[in-house]
Design an enzyme around this catalytic site. Structure first.
Site, PDB file in Angstrom:
ATOM      1  N   ASP A  79      -0.961  -2.735   6.794  1.00  0.00           N
ATOM      2  CA  ASP A  79      -1.704  -1.911   7.734  1.00  0.00           C
ATOM      3  C   ASP A  79      -3.175  -1.949   7.335  1.00  0.00           C
ATOM      4  O   ASP A  79      -3.503  -1.924   6.142  1.00  0.00           O
ATOM      5  CB  ASP A  79      -1.237  -0.461   7.671  1.00  0.00           C
ATOM      6  N   HIS A 136       3.117  -6.999   2.320  1.00  0.00           N
ATOM      7  CA  HIS A 136       4.313  -7.772   2.632  1.00  0.00           C
ATOM      8  C   HIS A 136       3.956  -9.229   2.913  1.00  0.00           C
ATOM      9  O   HIS A 136       2.791  -9.570   3.098  1.00  0.00           O
ATOM     10  CB  HIS A 136       5.015  -7.156   3.850  1.00  0.00           C
ATOM     11  N   SER A 238      -7.520  -0.986  -0.802  1.00  0.00           N
ATOM     12  CA  SER A 238      -8.270  -2.179  -1.144  1.00  0.00           C
ATOM     13  C   SER A 238      -8.161  -3.216  -0.032  1.00  0.00           C
ATOM     14  O   SER A 238      -8.080  -2.866   1.140  1.00  0.00           O
ATOM     15  CB  SER A 238      -7.817  -2.744  -2.482  1.00  0.00           C
TER      16      SER A 238
END
Length: 269
Positions: A79, A136, A238
């Protein structure tokens, strides 16, 4: 203003606070964070914010199994905001308007690795504090090498990326090389100010390491991760930079700065 700040000391102090297990302090930090950043706990696998043992456990919380469908082609690994993407031109990646940095520097000075990405593509995802912070796989792949690269810990928000040259190639980072069905792929997890640590699913917590030198780890036993499977996480926000050896045709709907979720397709149909 960030240049004289003791990046590592500040980040490690915040990391200690984020690991506090004193319930009253931990719960106060979690509730304040949820209010400040509007965190949606309804999509979390554990929606009770007081159920987490530490702030870091809350921050790296898992989502419900159906919260992020995985799209076709190259999927977003996290995200966040798709800050930049496109072709790697003459070995250079675009950081922000007027700022480019080299693939070789990003990959820890590895000239041989950088040549694999000449003519390839890249995409950069910035994770804000309010985002889901597990990373992911955008494609299925086999891990071939992991490289720890020491560096500074500048903030990686939009304002800093526009003013600090070569930011992603200067900050502490973890470079993960994969072989995929679409050719070599590098996923670079970039550290930042007050990011307490970076973890991977195959080796646990990696940063910070005590020795300020590039460290390379090869894997004789293959580590295979499927598309959409978790590969790592940030303890505070980050950036992830992906580099692909083969050109990627990005979807026309995408513009720099667009909000994306983990699993969203980044490529054209």
């Amino acid at each position: 203003m960030q240049y004289p700040v003791p990046h590592h000391l500040l980040s490690r102090l915040v990391g200690r606070l984020a690991e506090c297990r004193q319930p009253a302090l931990k719960n106060a930090l979690v509730r304040a964070f949820i209010r400040r950043f509007g965190v949606d706990m309804a999509e979390a696998a554990e929606p009770d914010p007081t159920a987490y043992a530490t702030f870091n456990d809350f921050f790296t919380r898992a989502l419900k199994d159906d919260a992020r469908p995985i799209g076709e082609g190259v999927a977003s690994p996290a995200d966040g905001r798709l800050s930049q993407f496109g072709a790697i031109e003459a070995g250079q990646l675009l950081q922000a308007k007027g700022h480019r940095f080299s693939a070789e520097a990003l990959l820890g000075g590895d000239t041989e690795a950088a040549t694999r990405y000449l003519g390839g593509s890249f995409a950069t995802i910035y994770l804000s504090p309010s985002d889901y912070h597990r990373v992911h796989m955008p494609l299925s792949g086999i891990l071939t090498e992991m490289v720890y690269v020491p560096g500074r810990l500048f903030s990686v928000n939009a304002a800093t990326t526009e003013h600090v040259p070569g930011l992603f190639a200067r900050n502490e980072r973890l470079v993960c090389h994969f072989d995929t069905e679409h050719g070599p792929m590098a996923m670079v997890l970039v550290g930042a100010m007050i990011v307490a640590a970076i973890e991977t699913v195959w080796a646990g917590q990696i940063t910070p390491l005590p020795h300020g030198e590039v460290q390379r780890i090869r894997f004789d036993t293959p580590v295979r991760l499927e598309k959409g499977q978790e590969m790592g996480r940030f303890k505070l926000g980050s950036t992830v930079v992906m580099a692909f050896a083969e050109p990627v045709t990005f979807a026309e709907r995408l513009d720099p700065g667009v909000k994306v979720q983990m699993g969203d397709s980044l490529t054209a149909p």
